[in-house]
Write a protein that holds these residues in place. Structure first.
Motif, PDB file in Angstrom:
ATOM      1  N   GLN A 183       0.823  -1.210   0.000  1.00 16.21           N
ATOM      2  CA  GLN A 183       0.000   0.000   0.000  1.00 16.21           C
ATOM      3  C   GLN A 183       0.860   1.264   0.000  1.00 16.21           C
ATOM      4  O   GLN A 183       0.516   2.270  -0.634  1.00 16.21           O
ATOM      5  N   MET A 184       2.013   1.200   0.696  1.00 18.11           N
ATOM      6  CA  MET A 184       2.919   2.341   0.681  1.00 18.11           C
ATOM      7  C   MET A 184       3.508   2.530  -0.718  1.00 18.11           C
ATOM      8  O   MET A 184       3.689   3.663  -1.182  1.00 18.11           O
ATOM      9  N   CYS A 185       3.802   1.423  -1.413  1.00 25.23           N
ATOM     10  CA  CYS A 185       4.295   1.512  -2.791  1.00 25.23           C
ATOM     11  C   CYS A 185       3.254   2.147  -3.702  1.00 25.23           C
ATOM     12  O   CYS A 185       3.575   2.990  -4.558  1.00 25.23           O
ATOM     13  N   VAL A 186       2.003   1.732  -3.539  1.00 27.89           N
ATOM     14  CA  VAL A 186       0.912   2.317  -4.333  1.00 27.89           C
ATOM     15  C   VAL A 186       0.777   3.800  -4.032  1.00 27.89           C
ATOM     16  O   VAL A 186       0.661   4.634  -4.944  1.00 27.89           O
ATOM     17  N   LYS A 187       0.806   4.143  -2.755  1.00 30.35           N
ATOM     18  CA  LYS A 187       0.663   5.538  -2.328  1.00 30.35           C
ATOM     19  C   LYS A 187       1.742   6.424  -2.928  1.00 30.35           C
ATOM     20  O   LYS A 187       1.488   7.583  -3.303  1.00 30.35           O
ATOM     21  N   ASN A 188       2.964   5.891  -3.068  1.00 27.73           N
ATOM     22  CA  ASN A 188       4.090   6.674  -3.579  1.00 27.73           C
ATOM     23  C   ASN A 188       4.327   6.458  -5.076  1.00 27.73           C
ATOM     24  O   ASN A 188       5.375   6.838  -5.600  1.00 27.73           O
ATOM     25  N   SER A 189       3.343   5.824  -5.743  1.00 29.42           N
ATOM     26  CA  SER A 189       3.354   5.656  -7.206  1.00 29.42           C
ATOM     27  C   SER A 189       4.547   4.857  -7.725  1.00 29.42           C
ATOM     28  O   SER A 189       5.054   5.107  -8.824  1.00 29.42           O
ATOM     29  N   HIS A 190       5.009   3.891  -6.954  1.00 28.81           N
ATOM     30  CA  HIS A 190       6.084   3.026  -7.434  1.00 28.81           C
ATOM     31  C   HIS A 190       5.487   1.932  -8.317  1.00 28.81           C
ATOM     32  O   HIS A 190       4.396   1.431  -8.066  1.00 28.81           O
ATOM     33  N   THR A 191       6.235   1.540  -9.347  1.00 25.71           N
ATOM     34  CA  THR A 191       5.720   0.559 -10.309  1.00 25.71           C
ATOM     35  C   THR A 191       6.210  -0.861 -10.054  1.00 25.71           C
ATOM     36  O   THR A 191       5.664  -1.808 -10.608  1.00 25.71           O
TER      37      THR A 191
END
Length: 701
Positions: free
Chosen positions: A208-216
């Motif tokens: 969810q943190m990856c999604v929040k920070n727009s990481h692919t």
């Protein structure tokens, strides 16, 4: 239904045949009667005809026709009550799973969920190029062991300092830092868990943190499978469930690739099985109702054989299938025919050979090495089997003598490469315990070289080379030794420095001065000196054999490595009673290697491995003096080391152990060594080479 088709199979030499549920479709024949008649005919045929070739009869049923499947299953149970029947799939098991079909290749299994690729791979997580690398650490983000240590060492000191700074600030149990020397964009540090429920939660939070920070893209380690000691399958289920939950929540999110990087290849199978359980099933597929005459009903086919299940931990090579040569022998009498038959058998036996190669370096074979062994088998026409379950791993080759010798030569060459890689890895780790080399780019802080660069610089310093080539972030630099600078082909320079990790750790004062460019030295100890008498008395306490000479082994690198390990052990165990002086018998041919490189647990099991696959040390010299361990040379002289061994906290050992067990069911801390008898140890086994130092070499007869 008649045995006509079975007879065709028998006469044609075929091994299997498949039938539909004859007559139960448009013809409307009663299902129970069809099932009963078909199974009766199969039973009658197998009982009366005793076919030599036919081994399998399969009745194919439509997967969505639950009634027909149930009727045939019931009839099968009635006809063959002693046979095992797999449970029928339930409706929920036939429902569509979240993952596409798993595609497997060497060292990787891959599936997709929507537009997101989900991969499990074996490898080194520090080499990942995804946007984010996840570091499973402790609650203070300061863990320096296992995969976390590898990540932090590769990332460098700047990341370590950033973790220390962020750990003092309010956080949610995870922090994000710069990548340092890694090729990712960010490192996400989270507190590792040993409870599958908590593992599931931290993976969800990380995604969810990856999604929040727009990481692919993101790479995870197999959280909890190292020092956490959690079963690989539990971790796989927890992590993949978390992936499914988050990707379901964000079907159009930025994430395109989720990777789980597994350091221990045997775990890959568990993660693959977990993936496959989440595959989407094909609604148009057919279910198979299998009657395996050879396996399930042993009494019906005398010549049938039951396949043994493969152990998932072993690498299994399928044996070559070769059409047999057939001899027809005619003669004047049965005696002459028998004589000719015996002569041919003797010729064949003379050409056949079986060769076993025992070497624990076999355990380090990569997937590519395994594939090469398959290629060798196919190319040479031999049968090759790998056994990794005994005290010492082995490769067994069978076939024609010349083919066996050629295959053996190729496998020995592979083992040389693997041993060299293991030796290099050990040297790289050792260099990292002694010094840390750093470089400074303009406008940034000092950052650490990667482990290989650090080793190359340390080697150049020891050998007094004028310069050495290293790589920094993919760019080649030439370093002027010993103080720099480092210059690339464009003339750009980096300032470098060396941090001595052991500058406060002096070598023993009584050591002799060593010549320049000497990494180790064996110094004879004069008889009658205090030092000689001390060692001699320890030896003679249990052994009466004649001592010819005693030599002190001076190896600064090994000594410093032992001191670092000792200091770490004292902090972990909260006491200083961690070092013992123990004996280790060896043969003359290994002395130079041990003096230079220390002990190598890869040779575990060469003599005996009753308490684990590690390096063995005896409390009493008399035990090590046995010819089994201290092998005499041509003149009858034998060798034994008096060693400093970091035994620390110990517990009982067991055969085939590859590391000490954990100190408790929920503890991530492991014992430091294992013994034969906890109450009164006579033997200690260690599993880390840096835990022992060969202090004195005793030659006796």
């Amino acid at each position: 239904f008649d045995t006509f088709y079975l007879d065709i199979n028998k006469e044609g030499g075929l091994t299997s045949i498949s039938f539909p549920a004859i007559g139960t479709g448009n013809l409307g024949f009663p299902k129970d009667l069809a099932a009963s008649l078909m199974l009766d005919e199969i039973l009658a045929f197998s009982s009366t005809k005793q076919p030599k070739h036919l081994k399998k009869v399969v009745i194919i049923l439509y997967s969505q026709d639950a009634q027909t499947i149930q009727v045939f299953s019931d009839e099968f149970t009635k006809k063959f009550p002693s046979a095992s029947v797999d449970p029928l799939p339930t409706t929920s098991q036939q429902s569509t799973g979240p993952f596409s079909k798993v595609v497997s290749s060497s060292g990787m299994h891959e599936t997709t969920m929507g537009s997101v690729a989900v991969q499990v791979v074996t490898g080194d997580i520090t080499k990942e190029t995804t946007d984010v690398i996840v570091n499973s650490t402790n609650e203070t983000f300061s863990l320096k062991s296992g995969v976390s240590k590898a990540i932090m060492d590769a990332a460098g000191q700047a990341v370590d300092a950033e973790c220390q700074n962020l750990s003092t600030q309010p956080n949610t149990g995870m922090i994000i830092t710069q990548p340092g020397n890694l090729k990712c964009k960010k490192i996400l540090h989270l507190a590792g868990q040993t409870d599958p429920v908590k593992i599931n939660k931290v993976v969800k939070d990380a995604l969810q943190m990856c999604v929040k920070n727009s990481h692919t893209s993101v790479s995870f380690p197999a959280i909890g499978t190292g020092q956490g000691n959690v079963q690989a399958r539990q971790v796989a289920d927890a992590m993949l469930d978390a992936v499914v939950d988050v990707l379901s929540q964000y079907p159009s999110g930025p994430l395109k690739t989720v990777r789980i990087v597994i350091f221990q290849p045997p775990m890959l199978k568990e993660f693959c099985n977990s993936m496959q359980q989440r595959e989407a099933t094909d609604p148009k597929g057919t279910g198979g109702f299998l009657v395996n005459i050879g396996a399930k009903i042993k009494s019906l086919f005398i010549s049938g054989s039951v396949d043994k299940p493969k152990k998932e931990e072993d690498f299994v090579i399928e044996a070559l299938k070769v059409d047999p040569a057939v001899f027809h022998i005619c003669g004047e009498s049965q005696a002459k025919v028998n004589s000719a038959k015996q002569w041919i058998n003797d010729l064949i036996s003379k050409e056949q050979q079986r060769l076993c190669i025992q070497d624990n370096s076999i355990l380090s074979f990569s997937d590519a090495d395994h594939q090469r062994i398959v290629d060798i088998q196919n190319k040479r026409g031999v049968t090759i089997k790998i056994d990794s379950k005994t005290a010492q791993a082995s490769v067994t080759i069978e076939g024609l003598s010349k083919d066996v010798l050629n295959a053996s030569d190729e496998i020995h060459k592979m083992l040389v490469v693997v041993r060299n890689e293991e030796e290099l890895k050990k040297k790289v780790e050792l260099a990292g315990t002694v010094a840390e080399w750093q470089y400074l780019q303009q406008g940034q802080q000092f950052q650490s070289f990667d482990s290989m660069g650090n080793f190359e610089l340390e080697q150049a310093l020891q050998k007094k080379l004028p310069n050495v080539k290293v790589t920094v972030r993919g760019q080649d630099y030439t370093v002027a030794m010993p103080k720099g600078p480092a210059t690339d082909n464009q003339g750009r320079t980096l300032q470098i420095k060396r941090i001595d990790k052991l500058k406060d750790e002096d070598l023993p004062e009584f050591w002799d001065a060593m010549p320049a460019n000497t990494s180790c030295q064996a110094v004879p100890i004069a008889a009658g000196t205090t030092e000689h008498t001390e060692v001699l008395n320890l030896f003679r306490a249990t052994c009466t054999q004649n001592v010819i000479k005693i030599e002190r082994i001076q190896n600064p690198l090994l000594w410093k490595s032992l001191q670092i390990k000792k200091r770490d052990m004292e902090q972990r165990n909260n006491h200083q009673n961690n070092e013992s002086r123990l004996f280790h018998g060896t043969c003359h041919s290994t002395v130079d290697h041990i003096n230079e490189h220390g002990f190598n647990r890869s040779y575990a099991g060469k003599n005996a491995a009753c308490y684990g696959n590690g390096t063995y040390f005896a409390v009493n010299a008399s035990y090590s003096a046995s010819n089994t361990y201290s092998k005499p040379n041509q003149t009858g002289e034998k060798c034994m080391y008096l060693c400093r061994v970091l035994t620390g906290d110990f517990t009982a050992g067991q055969q085939n152990m590859i590391m000490p067990p954990a100190k408790g069911t929920v503890s991530v801390q492991k014992y430091d060594s294992v013994v034969d008898n906890v109450a009164k140890p006579a033997m200690f086994v260690i599993f880390h080479d840096s835990q022992a130092y060969p202090e004195y070499l005793i030659t006796f007869k």
